[in-house]
Scaffold this motif. Structure first.
Motif, mmCIF file in Angstrom:
data_model
loop_
_atom_site.group_PDB
_atom_site.id
_atom_site.type_symbol
_atom_site.label_atom_id
_atom_site.label_comp_id
_atom_site.label_asym_id
_atom_site.label_seq_id
_atom_site.Cartn_x
_atom_site.Cartn_y
_atom_site.Cartn_z
ATOM 1 N N LEU A 14 30.975 49.968 40.653
ATOM 2 C CA LEU A 14 31.658 48.914 40.550
ATOM 3 C C LEU A 14 32.916 48.818 39.917
ATOM 4 N N ARG A 15 32.756 49.406 38.545
ATOM 5 C CA ARG A 15 34.115 49.510 37.849
ATOM 6 C C ARG A 15 35.310 50.203 38.632
ATOM 7 N N ARG A 16 35.163 51.209 39.238
ATOM 8 C CA ARG A 16 35.865 51.964 39.975
ATOM 9 C C ARG A 16 36.585 51.051 41.255
ATOM 10 N N LEU A 17 35.570 50.499 42.019
ATOM 11 C CA LEU A 17 35.820 49.519 42.846
ATOM 12 C C LEU A 17 36.714 48.200 42.623
ATOM 13 N N ARG A 18 36.348 47.862 41.534
ATOM 14 C CA ARG A 18 37.288 46.716 40.846
ATOM 15 C C ARG A 18 38.650 47.088 40.411
ATOM 16 N N GLU A 19 38.682 48.226 39.800
ATOM 17 C CA GLU A 19 39.919 48.549 39.349
ATOM 18 C C GLU A 19 40.818 48.953 40.430
ATOM 19 N N ALA A 20 40.508 49.697 41.716
ATOM 20 C CA ALA A 20 41.003 49.933 42.762
ATOM 21 C C ALA A 20 41.707 48.798 43.399
ATOM 22 N N ALA A 21 40.695 47.620 43.484
ATOM 23 C CA ALA A 21 41.039 46.418 44.120
ATOM 24 C C ALA A 21 42.124 45.503 43.265
ATOM 25 N N GLY A 22 42.227 46.027 41.969
ATOM 26 C CA GLY A 22 43.210 45.268 41.130
ATOM 27 C C GLY A 22 42.785 43.908 40.525
ATOM 28 N N PHE A 23 41.516 43.864 40.353
ATOM 29 C CA PHE A 23 40.797 42.589 39.526
ATOM 30 C C PHE A 23 40.478 42.887 38.264
ATOM 31 N N SER A 24 40.785 42.035 37.397
ATOM 32 C CA SER A 24 40.485 42.303 35.876
ATOM 33 C C SER A 24 39.070 41.803 36.055
ATOM 34 N N LEU A 25 38.353 42.068 34.860
ATOM 35 C CA LEU A 25 36.839 42.001 34.696
ATOM 36 C C LEU A 25 36.586 40.461 34.711
ATOM 37 N N GLU A 26 37.345 39.596 33.815
ATOM 38 C CA GLU A 26 37.314 38.167 33.849
ATOM 39 C C GLU A 26 37.548 37.277 35.275
ATOM 40 N N ARG A 27 38.515 37.899 36.167
ATOM 41 C CA ARG A 27 38.530 37.535 37.335
ATOM 42 C C ARG A 27 37.522 37.810 38.436
ATOM 43 N N ALA A 28 37.049 39.094 38.446
ATOM 44 C CA ALA A 28 35.745 39.339 39.285
ATOM 45 C C ALA A 28 34.883 38.316 38.925
ATOM 46 N N GLY A 29 34.660 38.113 37.688
ATOM 47 C CA GLY A 29 33.426 37.372 37.241
ATOM 48 C C GLY A 29 33.474 36.168 37.519
ATOM 49 N N GLU A 30 34.748 35.319 37.525
ATOM 50 C CA GLU A 30 35.182 33.995 37.968
ATOM 51 C C GLU A 30 34.873 33.684 39.663
ATOM 52 N N LEU A 31 35.024 34.743 40.281
ATOM 53 C CA LEU A 31 34.746 34.856 41.577
ATOM 54 C C LEU A 31 33.277 34.796 42.169
ATOM 55 N N ILE A 32 32.284 35.378 41.404
ATOM 56 C CA ILE A 32 30.828 35.268 41.351
ATOM 57 C C ILE A 32 30.061 34.175 40.494
ATOM 58 N N ASP A 33 30.807 33.598 39.717
ATOM 59 C CA ASP A 33 30.513 32.623 38.829
ATOM 60 C C ASP A 33 29.813 33.341 37.720
ATOM 61 N N ALA A 34 30.045 34.334 37.267
ATOM 62 C CA ALA A 34 29.603 35.146 36.088
ATOM 63 C C ALA A 34 30.521 35.405 34.968
ATOM 64 N N SER A 35 30.140 35.330 33.764
ATOM 65 C CA SER A 35 30.922 35.594 32.447
ATOM 66 C C SER A 35 31.355 37.012 32.570
ATOM 67 N N ALA A 36 32.531 37.371 31.669
ATOM 68 C CA ALA A 36 32.902 38.394 31.348
ATOM 69 C C ALA A 36 31.989 39.448 30.765
ATOM 70 N N THR A 37 31.406 38.787 29.988
ATOM 71 C CA THR A 37 30.065 39.540 29.162
ATOM 72 C C THR A 37 29.104 39.961 30.277
ATOM 73 N N LYS A 38 28.780 38.998 30.989
ATOM 74 C CA LYS A 38 27.632 39.559 31.984
ATOM 75 C C LYS A 38 28.180 40.796 33.212
ATOM 76 N N MET A 39 29.538 40.586 33.274
ATOM 77 C CA MET A 39 30.084 41.652 34.320
ATOM 78 C C MET A 39 30.124 42.962 33.433
ATOM 79 N N SER A 40 30.430 42.898 32.210
ATOM 80 C CA SER A 40 30.781 44.130 31.298
ATOM 81 C C SER A 40 29.524 44.759 31.331
ATOM 82 N N ARG A 41 28.285 43.972 31.241
ATOM 83 C CA ARG A 41 26.899 44.694 30.880
ATOM 84 C C ARG A 41 26.389 45.224 32.479
#
Length: 282
Positions: free
Chosen positions: A14-41
């Motif tokens: 998931l990290r590789r895909l996110r980085e390849a798509a150009g999303f920050s952790l925070e932005r990806a989390g916003e799009l699924i209504d999840a905090s950056a902390t949850k995304m990191s975990r």
């Protein structure tokens, strides 16, 4: 949820895909209504995201087809310990999980009875090994060499893992490539053993011992997470059950007890290198 190899694999992908798509952790989390902390975990394999979360992230990252199906299946299995990987078609895919575990390990124990441990192989030895085994397509040798050599960087990071390399004496006497290649490999082994984070121990050829069933890796972190890795020609096996880990830890204790002390091991390696340089080992 307990940390598992499957959960970490999913998080890494998931990290590789996110980085390849150009999303920050925070932005990806916003799009699924999840905090950056949850995304990191989730990306660190520490929290099980719902299947809906994972499906939504894969859609956002543009992951479709068989890869999406594979990752969704992994999302359903993240709490399962142990993993027999049988569906990794390419070499890079088959070794990716091991390389990720090596990067995160604080201690790596590798017992080898047929060849020099991969993390301390000399390039010419690795190339000769691939060519002579006749199981690696000629047009894949250099690409696999690149992957193997890149994996060595784990020992050069600022806080490298400790490596205990347990090597059967037969490995040092088996001609791979040429006497010159063997001499260079053994010199490289002796030099590697000079590093503070690497210990090389030779198990003398004196009867049966606990490693006769084959090579294995134990990868351990300071947080207590342990994985045993086994491989064959077509698949990889990751063991995580405490009872299984304990058996391999017992084998390691027996092998360490049988092995020559570190200094004596290096003396043997250096002497055999000299003999390879002067014509070979009888």
């Amino acid at each position: 949820m307990n940390l598992t190899v499957r959960a970490e694999e999913l998080g890494d992908e998931l990290r590789r895909l996110r980085e390849a798509a150009g999303f920050s952790l925070e932005r990806a989390g916003e799009l699924i209504d999840a905090s950056a902390t949850k995304m990191s975990r989730i990306e660190n394999g520490l929290r099980e995201g719902s299947t809906e979360d994972i499906a939504a992230l894969l859609a956002i990252y543009g992951c479709v087809g068989p890869r999406r199906t594979e990752l969704l299946r992994l999302a359903h299995e993240v709490d399962r310990r142990g993993w027999w990987q049988r569906t990794k078609p390419t070499f890079d895919e088959r070794v990716r999980t091991l390389l990720n575990l090596e990067k995160k390990a604080d201690l790596i124990v590798n017992y080898e009875c047929m060849n020099v441990p991969g993390l301390i192989q000399f390039p010419d030895y690795t190339r000769a090994l691939m060519i002579e085994c006749e199981m690696v397509p000629a047009d894949e040798v250099e690409a696999r060499m690149t992957t193997r050599m890149q994996s060595h960087s784990v020992l050069d990071r600022p806080k490298p893992p400790r490596l205990l390399a347990l090597i059967d004496e037969w490995v040092l006497c088996r001609l791979i490539g040429s006497p010159a290649i063997m001499a260079a490999q053994l010199r490289h082994l002796a030099q590697s053993a000079e590093r503070s984070n690497i210990s090389v121990r030779v198990i003398p050829n004196q009867g049966a011992h606990a490693g006769l069933n084959g090579a294995f890796w134990l990868l351990k972190r300071d947080n207590g997470h342990k994985v045993v890795y086994l491989e064959n020609l077509t698949s990889s096996l990751f063991l995580e059950e405490p009872e299984e880990i304990e058996i391999y830890e017992t084998a390691i204790r027996h092998l360490v007890r049988r092995a020559l002390p570190a200094e004596e091991s290096v003396r043997m390696i250096t002497e055999l290198a000299r003999r390879w340089e002067t014509g070979g080992v009888a």
